[in-house]
Motif scaffolding. Structure first.
Motif, PDB file in Angstrom:
ATOM      1  N   PRO A  15       0.809  -1.219   0.000  1.00  0.00           N
ATOM      2  CA  PRO A  15       0.000   0.000   0.000  1.00  0.00           C
ATOM      3  C   PRO A  15       0.846   1.274   0.000  1.00  0.00           C
ATOM      4  N   PHE A  16       0.157   2.388  -0.209  1.00  0.00           N
ATOM      5  CA  PHE A  16       0.808   3.676  -0.378  1.00  0.00           C
ATOM      6  C   PHE A  16       0.376   4.669   0.696  1.00  0.00           C
ATOM      7  N   VAL A  17       1.320   5.491   1.107  1.00  0.00           N
ATOM      8  CA  VAL A  17       1.003   6.726   1.823  1.00  0.00           C
ATOM      9  C   VAL A  17       0.819   7.817   0.784  1.00  0.00           C
ATOM     10  N   SER A  18      -0.289   8.553   0.883  1.00  0.00           N
ATOM     11  CA  SER A  18      -0.534   9.726   0.042  1.00  0.00           C
ATOM     12  C   SER A  18      -0.768  10.913   0.965  1.00  0.00           C
ATOM     13  N   VAL A  19       0.073  11.935   0.838  1.00  0.00           N
ATOM     14  CA  VAL A  19       0.003  13.102   1.717  1.00  0.00           C
ATOM     15  C   VAL A  19      -0.075  14.367   0.877  1.00  0.00           C
ATOM     16  N   TYR A  20      -1.004  15.237   1.239  1.00  0.00           N
ATOM     17  CA  TYR A  20      -1.084  16.592   0.677  1.00  0.00           C
ATOM     18  C   TYR A  20      -0.974  17.545   1.853  1.00  0.00           C
ATOM     19  N   LEU A  21       0.058  18.405   1.804  1.00  0.00           N
ATOM     20  CA  LEU A  21       0.378  19.229   2.965  1.00  0.00           C
ATOM     21  C   LEU A  21       0.643  20.663   2.544  1.00  0.00           C
ATOM     22  N   ASP A  22       0.111  21.605   3.334  1.00  0.00           N
ATOM     23  CA  ASP A  22       0.458  23.020   3.179  1.00  0.00           C
ATOM     24  C   ASP A  22       1.874  23.200   3.726  1.00  0.00           C
ATOM     25  N   THR A  23       2.804  23.602   2.860  1.00  0.00           N
ATOM     26  CA  THR A  23       4.215  23.716   3.271  1.00  0.00           C
ATOM     27  C   THR A  23       4.732  25.147   3.177  1.00  0.00           C
ATOM     28  N   THR A  24       3.849  26.124   3.294  1.00  0.00           N
ATOM     29  CA  THR A  24       4.265  27.524   3.247  1.00  0.00           C
ATOM     30  C   THR A  24       5.241  27.816   4.383  1.00  0.00           C
ATOM     31  N   ARG A  25       6.407  28.401   4.045  1.00  0.00           N
ATOM     32  CA  ARG A  25       7.427  28.702   5.066  1.00  0.00           C
ATOM     33  C   ARG A  25       8.001  30.099   4.856  1.00  0.00           C
ATOM     34  N   ILE A  26       7.167  31.090   4.745  1.00  0.00           N
ATOM     35  CA  ILE A  26       7.675  32.450   4.521  1.00  0.00           C
ATOM     36  C   ILE A  26       8.235  33.036   5.808  1.00  0.00           C
ATOM     37  N   THR A  27       7.586  32.738   6.928  1.00  0.00           N
ATOM     38  CA  THR A  27       8.051  33.249   8.215  1.00  0.00           C
ATOM     39  C   THR A  27       8.429  32.089   9.135  1.00  0.00           C
ATOM     40  N   GLU A  28       9.121  32.403  10.214  1.00  0.00           N
ATOM     41  CA  GLU A  28       9.515  31.383  11.183  1.00  0.00           C
ATOM     42  C   GLU A  28       8.292  30.726  11.807  1.00  0.00           C
ATOM     43  N   GLU A  29       7.249  31.522  12.057  1.00  0.00           N
ATOM     44  CA  GLU A  29       6.029  30.958  12.628  1.00  0.00           C
ATOM     45  C   GLU A  29       5.385  29.954  11.683  1.00  0.00           C
ATOM     46  N   GLU A  30       5.397  30.272  10.367  1.00  0.00           N
ATOM     47  CA  GLU A  30       4.808  29.357   9.396  1.00  0.00           C
ATOM     48  C   GLU A  30       5.624  28.072   9.302  1.00  0.00           C
ATOM     49  N   ALA A  31       6.954  28.164   9.453  1.00  0.00           N
ATOM     50  CA  ALA A  31       7.786  26.961   9.440  1.00  0.00           C
ATOM     51  C   ALA A  31       7.409  26.048  10.601  1.00  0.00           C
ATOM     52  N   SER A  32       7.160  26.631  11.764  1.00  0.00           N
ATOM     53  CA  SER A  32       6.724  25.828  12.911  1.00  0.00           C
ATOM     54  C   SER A  32       5.361  25.216  12.658  1.00  0.00           C
ATOM     55  N   ALA A  33       4.494  25.951  11.961  1.00  0.00           N
ATOM     56  CA  ALA A  33       3.167  25.437  11.653  1.00  0.00           C
ATOM     57  C   ALA A  33       3.236  24.213  10.743  1.00  0.00           C
ATOM     58  N   VAL A  34       4.198  24.188   9.832  1.00  0.00           N
ATOM     59  CA  VAL A  34       4.364  23.022   8.961  1.00  0.00           C
ATOM     60  C   VAL A  34       4.645  21.781   9.792  1.00  0.00           C
ATOM     61  N   GLU A  35       5.531  21.914  10.775  1.00  0.00           N
ATOM     62  CA  GLU A  35       5.848  20.773  11.633  1.00  0.00           C
ATOM     63  C   GLU A  35       4.625  20.316  12.412  1.00  0.00           C
ATOM     64  N   LEU A  36       3.814  21.254  12.870  1.00  0.00           N
ATOM     65  CA  LEU A  36       2.601  20.880  13.596  1.00  0.00           C
ATOM     66  C   LEU A  36       1.605  20.166  12.678  1.00  0.00           C
ATOM     67  N   ARG A  37       1.464  20.679  11.454  1.00  0.00           N
ATOM     68  CA  ARG A  37       0.548  20.033  10.515  1.00  0.00           C
ATOM     69  C   ARG A  37       1.033  18.621  10.184  1.00  0.00           C
ATOM     70  N   TRP A  38       2.347  18.486   9.979  1.00  0.00           N
ATOM     71  CA  TRP A  38       2.875  17.151   9.694  1.00  0.00           C
ATOM     72  C   TRP A  38       2.647  16.206  10.883  1.00  0.00           C
ATOM     73  N   ARG A  39       2.826  16.696  12.102  1.00  0.00           N
ATOM     74  CA  ARG A  39       2.632  15.852  13.282  1.00  0.00           C
ATOM     75  C   ARG A  39       1.198  15.318  13.312  1.00  0.00           C
ATOM     76  N   ARG A  40       0.250  16.173  12.982  1.00  0.00           N
ATOM     77  CA  ARG A  40      -1.149  15.747  12.959  1.00  0.00           C
ATOM     78  C   ARG A  40      -1.379  14.683  11.878  1.00  0.00           C
ATOM     79  N   ILE A  41      -0.798  14.909  10.703  1.00  0.00           N
ATOM     80  CA  ILE A  41      -0.957  13.944   9.612  1.00  0.00           C
ATOM     81  C   ILE A  41      -0.239  12.642   9.937  1.00  0.00           C
TER      82      ILE A  41
END
Length: 355
Positions: A15-41
């Protein structure tokens, strides 16, 4: 669109993992948000049964701290990522799937139809040719003969001879540009060729082009080879030419669908895909759809009911998303896929048939 870019996925067992993720990293806060979104996924994938190894491979990619696209689609199997594609915008929905087939349709829909095309800026001395076919663009510079012609020569300079020689050099350059355009258009199957630049040069190039390439040319009035002159207006004309072609293609597909032979609805479309009869699969893009089909391990094993597959020798049919099953069958039978919002079908699914 052709599905060459995803066909290799179906050579794997899953089987396959299929992931669609918002990876916007313009600011430091957004970079942290990516890690949080990935943790949830990641937690969702674990709950669905995805192995730690395959989740780690995806996580290593999406948590990369360097600036990246606003969104990313990732497909992994076993212990490695087998396909990833940056998205030009954040995904319409964040997705975490662990399933028999890769969930490629949201990526294909967001990518849009890839229209192979050339964008050409020409002048007396040659041309800049931009070749686009879904991947990175290639830029070619054509400089066939010396320019400008020297105004001196043995026996003294003659204005008449200079003009004659200059025009011949100009024509040779146009012929050389046309040869490159013919070759590149044939190699990528170009549907649109946008030609801009000096008007007389454009006419010479058109005279030298092969019939097939000439039939695909759209002349743009804005754009030249001067530094910076290819920006903005010329790109807008290229995009407009592609949009016009897409609208005509949609109309032609709907006309072919209504004229037949055609299939409509999930069950009928699955059957003709199974038989290899589909030239173009038509889908009405619906991100909320949860329709399913039954599949076997082979690319063309799909059906509306599991009994259809057991009758064909499939021991254990598996229920899977309909769009994932349709995309696999289309890719494995070399059918095109087009998203057609105006498609008149009860399930938003239909097909133009080969026979």
């Amino acid at each position: 669109m052709r599905l060459d870019s995803v066909r290799h996925l179906y050579e794997r067992r899953g089987p396959f993992v299929s992931v669609y993720l918002d990876t916007t990293r313009i600011t430091e806060e957004e970079a942290s948000a990516v890690e949080l979104r990935w943790r949830r996924i990641d937690e969702e994938l674990a709950a669905r049964g995805a192995s730690p190894e395959v989740r780690a491979a995806v996580g290593e990619l999406v948590k990369e701290p360097t600036p990246t696209a606003p969104g990313r689609a990732v497909f992994a199997e076993g212990t490695s990522v087998v396909l990833t594609e940056p998205l030009a915008a954040s995904p319409r929905r964040e997705i975490a799937r662990w399933s028999p087939l890769p969930h490629v349709v949201p990526m294909l829909a967001q990518r849009g139809e890839t229209v192979p095309h050339l964008a050409v800026l020409a002048d007396h001395a040659g041309a800049d040719v931009i070749v686009s076919c879904g991947g990175p663009k290639r830029e070619l510079s054509v400089e066939a003969a010396d320019w400008p012609i020297q105004k001196t020569g043995q026996g003294g300079w003659s204005q008449t001879r200079y003009e004659r020689d200059a025009e011949e050099t100009w024509r040779l350059n146009a012929v050389a540009v046309a040869e490159v355009m013919d070759k590149e258009a044939h190699s990528i199957g170009a549907e649109v060729i946008v030609l801009a630049g000096e008007p007389q040069t454009r006419r010479m190039i058109m005279d030298a082009l092969g019939k097939d390439a000439a039939s695909r040319v759209v002349v743009a009035e804005r754009g030249s080879r001067a530094p910076g002159a290819a920006d903005g207006p010329f790109h807008a004309e290229v995009n407009h030419a592609i949009e016009v072609w897409q609208r005509k293609r949609h109309t032609a597909l709907l006309d072919a669908y209504h004229a037949g032979p055609y299939a409509t609805g999930l069950a009928e479309t699955a059957r003709v895909l199974r038989d290899g009869r589909v030239a173009t699969l038509l889908l009405r893009d619906d991100p909320s759809s949860d329709a399913t089909l039954w599949i076997g391990p082979e690319g063309t094993q799909l059906a509306a009911e599991p009994g259809e597959l057991t009758d064909l020798g499939v021991d254990l049919p598996v229920e899977e998303r309909a769009d994932a099953a349709l995309a696999r069958a289309a890719a494995m039978t070399d059918a095109e896929l087009w998203f057609v919002p105006e498609l008149d079908s009860p399930d938003g699914v239909g097909a133009v048939l080969r026979y």
